[in-house]
Design a protein around this motif. Structure first.
Motif, PDB file in Angstrom:
ATOM      1  N   TYR A 135       0.836  -1.205   0.000  1.00 10.94           N
ATOM      2  CA  TYR A 135       0.000   0.000   0.000  1.00 10.94           C
ATOM      3  C   TYR A 135       0.874   1.260   0.000  1.00 10.94           C
ATOM      4  O   TYR A 135       1.783   1.405   0.801  1.00 10.94           O
ATOM      5  CB  TYR A 135      -0.927   0.000   1.217  1.00 10.94           C
ATOM      6  N   HIS A 140      -2.483   4.842  -4.127  1.00 13.23           N
ATOM      7  CA  HIS A 140      -3.647   3.997  -3.854  1.00 13.23           C
ATOM      8  C   HIS A 140      -4.669   4.699  -2.973  1.00 13.23           C
ATOM      9  O   HIS A 140      -4.323   5.515  -2.125  1.00 13.23           O
ATOM     10  CB  HIS A 140      -3.211   2.701  -3.157  1.00 13.23           C
ATOM     11  N   ALA A 142      -7.372   3.464  -0.319  1.00 16.84           N
ATOM     12  CA  ALA A 142      -7.764   2.288   0.462  1.00 16.84           C
ATOM     13  C   ALA A 142      -9.263   2.301   0.738  1.00 16.84           C
ATOM     14  O   ALA A 142      -9.873   3.357   0.874  1.00 16.84           O
ATOM     15  CB  ALA A 142      -6.996   2.252   1.777  1.00 16.84           C
ATOM     16  N   VAL A 153      -1.860  -5.268  -0.042  1.00 23.56           N
ATOM     17  CA  VAL A 153      -3.255  -5.049  -0.445  1.00 23.56           C
ATOM     18  C   VAL A 153      -3.434  -5.546  -1.873  1.00 23.56           C
ATOM     19  O   VAL A 153      -2.460  -5.801  -2.583  1.00 23.56           O
ATOM     20  CB  VAL A 153      -3.644  -3.550  -0.365  1.00 23.56           C
ATOM     21  N   VAL A 172      -7.765   0.082  -3.605  1.00 23.82           N
ATOM     22  CA  VAL A 172      -7.201  -1.160  -3.061  1.00 23.82           C
ATOM     23  C   VAL A 172      -7.978  -1.635  -1.845  1.00 23.82           C
ATOM     24  O   VAL A 172      -8.677  -0.874  -1.186  1.00 23.82           O
ATOM     25  CB  VAL A 172      -5.707  -0.965  -2.696  1.00 23.82           C
TER      26      VAL A 172
END
Length: 183
Positions: A135, A140, A142, A153, A172
């Motif tokens: 990550y 990304h 989340a 991830v 992700v």
């Protein structure tokens, strides 16, 4: 085309600067206080100012027209590159609704034009779908606030970047969608 716009913009700025300089060098002045404080400017200077104002207006119009032409060219080029996808999408949508068991792999070739467009713009994907990565909050997005930087991830939805600029962060998650595994 962008170079032409820059040239026109430069010309407009130059004309404005010349106009300001002429106003400073040849201000309206009082010829004689006994003439009721009437301003007097030489006819030659007045004509130069009028000519510059006309040229400035002409350059503004050119810049506006070029901007409209660039927008039109962009739309036409993009439409041309996506034409196959745009033409087939309504039919594919109808087919998918009428035959829900239709294999999705039969539809993948329709997205070639979209891939080509993204490539021609110089955009690159951030990761691959279902790829396991560390990550990175810069790349990304989340699905949970407690995911820590460096944690493993899965990319659920890829993102895009143009050089170092992130256009859209990859989404992700800690897990793959239900029914899918890493094999």
């Amino acid at each position: 085309m962008l170079e032409q716009i820059n040239q026109v913009a430069f010309a407009v700025i130059l004309v404005i600067i010349v106009y300001i300089i002429l106003r400073i060098l040849f201000p309206e002045n009082n010829q004689d206080t006994s003439n009721n404080n009437e301003s007097v400017t030489s006819p030659d200077t007045e004509q130069k100012i009028k000519d510059l104002e006309i040229q400035c207006q002409r350059l503004r119009e050119e810049l506006k027209q070029q901007s409209q032409q660039l927008q039109s060219d962009f739309q036409n080029e993009t439409f041309t590159q996506l034409q196959t996808l745009l033409s087939n999408y309504p039919t594919v949508k109808k087919m998918a609704l009428a035959k829900p068991d239709l294999p999705a792999k039969n539809l993948i070739s329709l997205f070639t034009s979209l891939d080509n467009l993204i490539t021609s713009w110089g955009y690159t994907a951030i990761g691959e779908t279902w790829e396991q990565v560390n990550y990175n909050p810069q790349l990304h997005q989340a699905d949970s606030d407690d995911i820590q930087e460096g944690e493993l991830v899965y990319i659920r939805f890829i993102g895009y970047q143009n050089s170092d600029k992130i256009l859209y962060a990859a989404k992700v998650s800690r897990t793959l969608p239900p029914g899918f595994d890493n094999n």
